[in-house]
Design a protein around this motif. Structure first.
Motif, PDB file in Angstrom:
ATOM      1  N   ILE A  59      34.021  53.050  47.640  1.00  0.00           N
ATOM      2  CA  ILE A  59      34.461  51.849  46.925  1.00  0.00           C
ATOM      3  C   ILE A  59      34.478  50.679  47.901  1.00  0.00           C
ATOM      4  CG2 ILE A  59      36.438  50.736  45.838  1.00  0.00           C
ATOM      5  CD1 ILE A  59      37.114  53.401  44.527  1.00  0.00           C
ATOM      6  N   GLY A  60      34.039  49.545  47.432  1.00  0.00           N
ATOM      7  CA  GLY A  60      34.051  48.352  48.268  1.00  0.00           C
ATOM      8  C   GLY A  60      34.441  47.117  47.476  1.00  0.00           C
ATOM      9  N   TYR A  61      35.029  46.159  48.169  1.00  0.00           N
ATOM     10  CA  TYR A  61      35.486  44.924  47.530  1.00  0.00           C
ATOM     11  C   TYR A  61      35.078  43.710  48.355  1.00  0.00           C
ATOM     12  CZ  TYR A  61      38.659  48.017  44.971  1.00  0.00           C
ATOM     13  OH  TYR A  61      39.182  49.010  44.181  1.00  0.00           O
ATOM     14  N   ALA A  62      34.893  42.614  47.675  1.00  0.00           N
ATOM     15  CA  ALA A  62      34.754  41.338  48.363  1.00  0.00           C
ATOM     16  C   ALA A  62      36.111  40.984  48.968  1.00  0.00           C
ATOM     17  CB  ALA A  62      34.311  40.259  47.387  1.00  0.00           C
ATOM     18  N   ASP A  63      36.087  40.307  50.099  1.00  0.00           N
ATOM     19  CA  ASP A  63      37.341  39.958  50.772  1.00  0.00           C
ATOM     20  C   ASP A  63      38.256  39.147  49.865  1.00  0.00           C
ATOM     21  OD1 ASP A  63      35.870  39.458  54.092  1.00  0.00           O
ATOM     22  OD2 ASP A  63      36.564  41.273  53.066  1.00  0.00           O
ATOM     23  N   SER A  64      37.666  38.332  49.014  1.00  0.00           N
ATOM     24  CA  SER A  64      38.456  37.433  48.173  1.00  0.00           C
ATOM     25  C   SER A  64      39.281  38.156  47.119  1.00  0.00           C
ATOM     26  CB  SER A  64      37.544  36.414  47.497  1.00  0.00           C
ATOM     27  OG  SER A  64      36.570  37.074  46.699  1.00  0.00           O
ATOM     28  N   VAL A  65      38.968  39.420  46.844  1.00  0.00           N
ATOM     29  CA  VAL A  65      39.691  40.139  45.788  1.00  0.00           C
ATOM     30  C   VAL A  65      40.439  41.361  46.309  1.00  0.00           C
ATOM     31  CG1 VAL A  65      37.976  39.351  44.111  1.00  0.00           C
ATOM     32  CG2 VAL A  65      37.800  41.667  45.076  1.00  0.00           C
ATOM     33  N   LYS A  66      40.281  41.674  47.577  1.00  0.00           N
ATOM     34  CA  LYS A  66      40.975  42.840  48.139  1.00  0.00           C
ATOM     35  C   LYS A  66      42.471  42.727  47.946  1.00  0.00           C
ATOM     36  CE  LYS A  66      37.665  44.266  51.697  1.00  0.00           C
ATOM     37  NZ  LYS A  66      37.386  44.325  53.163  1.00  0.00           N
ATOM     38  N   GLY A  67      43.060  43.823  47.516  1.00  0.00           N
ATOM     39  CA  GLY A  67      44.499  43.855  47.294  1.00  0.00           C
ATOM     40  C   GLY A  67      44.915  43.374  45.914  1.00  0.00           C
ATOM     41  N   ARG A  68      43.980  42.763  45.184  1.00  0.00           N
ATOM     42  CA  ARG A  68      44.300  42.266  43.839  1.00  0.00           C
ATOM     43  C   ARG A  68      43.504  42.988  42.759  1.00  0.00           C
ATOM     44  NH1 ARG A  68      43.032  37.210  42.446  1.00  0.00           N
ATOM     45  NH2 ARG A  68      41.292  37.024  43.919  1.00  0.00           N
TER      46      ARG A  68
ATOM     47  N   GLY B 159      27.932  36.441  42.877  1.00  0.00           N
ATOM     48  CA  GLY B 159      28.412  37.120  44.069  1.00  0.00           C
ATOM     49  C   GLY B 159      29.056  38.459  43.758  1.00  0.00           C
ATOM     50  N   PHE B 160      29.034  39.325  44.736  1.00  0.00           N
ATOM     51  CA  PHE B 160      29.609  40.670  44.621  1.00  0.00           C
ATOM     52  C   PHE B 160      31.123  40.586  44.540  1.00  0.00           C
ATOM     53  CE2 PHE B 160      29.872  45.158  45.275  1.00  0.00           C
ATOM     54  CZ  PHE B 160      30.917  45.397  46.155  1.00  0.00           C
ATOM     55  N   VAL B 161      31.688  41.412  43.670  1.00  0.00           N
ATOM     56  CA  VAL B 161      33.141  41.491  43.533  1.00  0.00           C
ATOM     57  C   VAL B 161      33.650  42.858  43.985  1.00  0.00           C
ATOM     58  CG1 VAL B 161      35.083  41.419  41.927  1.00  0.00           C
ATOM     59  CG2 VAL B 161      33.156  39.839  41.638  1.00  0.00           C
ATOM     60  N   ALA B 162      33.077  43.912  43.404  1.00  0.00           N
ATOM     61  CA  ALA B 162      33.517  45.262  43.726  1.00  0.00           C
ATOM     62  C   ALA B 162      32.428  46.245  43.334  1.00  0.00           C
ATOM     63  CB  ALA B 162      34.811  45.607  42.996  1.00  0.00           C
ATOM     64  N   GLY B 163      32.424  47.398  43.997  1.00  0.00           N
ATOM     65  CA  GLY B 163      31.438  48.417  43.668  1.00  0.00           C
ATOM     66  C   GLY B 163      32.004  49.800  43.857  1.00  0.00           C
ATOM     67  N   ILE B 164      31.481  50.742  43.106  1.00  0.00           N
ATOM     68  CA  ILE B 164      31.955  52.121  43.177  1.00  0.00           C
ATOM     69  C   ILE B 164      30.752  53.047  43.086  1.00  0.00           C
ATOM     70  CG2 ILE B 164      32.357  52.221  40.671  1.00  0.00           C
ATOM     71  CD1 ILE B 164      34.843  53.970  41.311  1.00  0.00           C
ATOM     72  N   SER B 165      30.738  54.069  43.922  1.00  0.00           N
ATOM     73  CA  SER B 165      29.641  55.038  43.906  1.00  0.00           C
ATOM     74  C   SER B 165      29.713  55.896  42.649  1.00  0.00           C
ATOM     75  CB  SER B 165      29.710  55.914  45.150  1.00  0.00           C
ATOM     76  OG  SER B 165      30.933  56.627  45.185  1.00  0.00           O
ATOM     77  N   TRP B 166      28.693  56.683  42.422  1.00  0.00           N
ATOM     78  CA  TRP B 166      28.614  57.445  41.180  1.00  0.00           C
ATOM     79  C   TRP B 166      29.781  58.404  41.016  1.00  0.00           C
ATOM     80  CZ3 TRP B 166      28.368  62.737  40.731  1.00  0.00           C
ATOM     81  CH2 TRP B 166      28.161  63.443  41.922  1.00  0.00           C
TER      82      TRP B 166
END
Length: 125
Positions: free
Chosen positions: A62-71, A50-57
């Protein structure tokens, strides 16, 4: 040429880890890591990756899975061709093999062309 994820380990709940992702040899087939979006994914035993986090070049998207946002915080240092995943407040449910991948800016694993070998993160309660 492969991506290399490193920095995993065995920690207690509440601890922190910083994962790193770099291209071995410095480049991928299409250029340096700097030209790609990078995503972190994880797979726990018996579960789908499953996706955790991603960052553009360029770091603008930047995006995060809800389960890890803020951490968790994803960042990149293009001068060092490296992407980081800072993981704070780790929980036992964060236990998984963490993979980094380079490709298009997306939360879908099939949008990423290059994958690392994974690094194990184990969080005990």
């Amino acid at each position: 040429v492969q991506l290399q994820a490193s920095g995993g380990g065995f920690v207690q709940a509440g601890d922190s880890l910083r994962l790193s992702c770099a291209a071995s040899g410095g480049t991928l087939a299409g250029g340096t890591l700097n030209v790609y979006a990078v995503g972190w994914f994880r797979q726990a035993p018996g579960k789908e990756r499953g996706f955790v986090a991603g960052i553009s070049w360029n770091g603008d998207d930047i995006g995060y899975a809800d389960s890890v946002k803020g951490r968790f915080t994803i960042s990149r240092d293009n001068a060092k061709n490296t992407v980081f995943l800072q993981m704070n407040g780790l929980k036992p449910e964060d236990t998984a093999v963490y993979y980094c991948a380079a490709g298009s800016d997306s939360d879908r694993s099939d949008e990423y062309k290059y994958w690392g070998q994974g690094t194990q993160v184990t969080v005990s309660s």
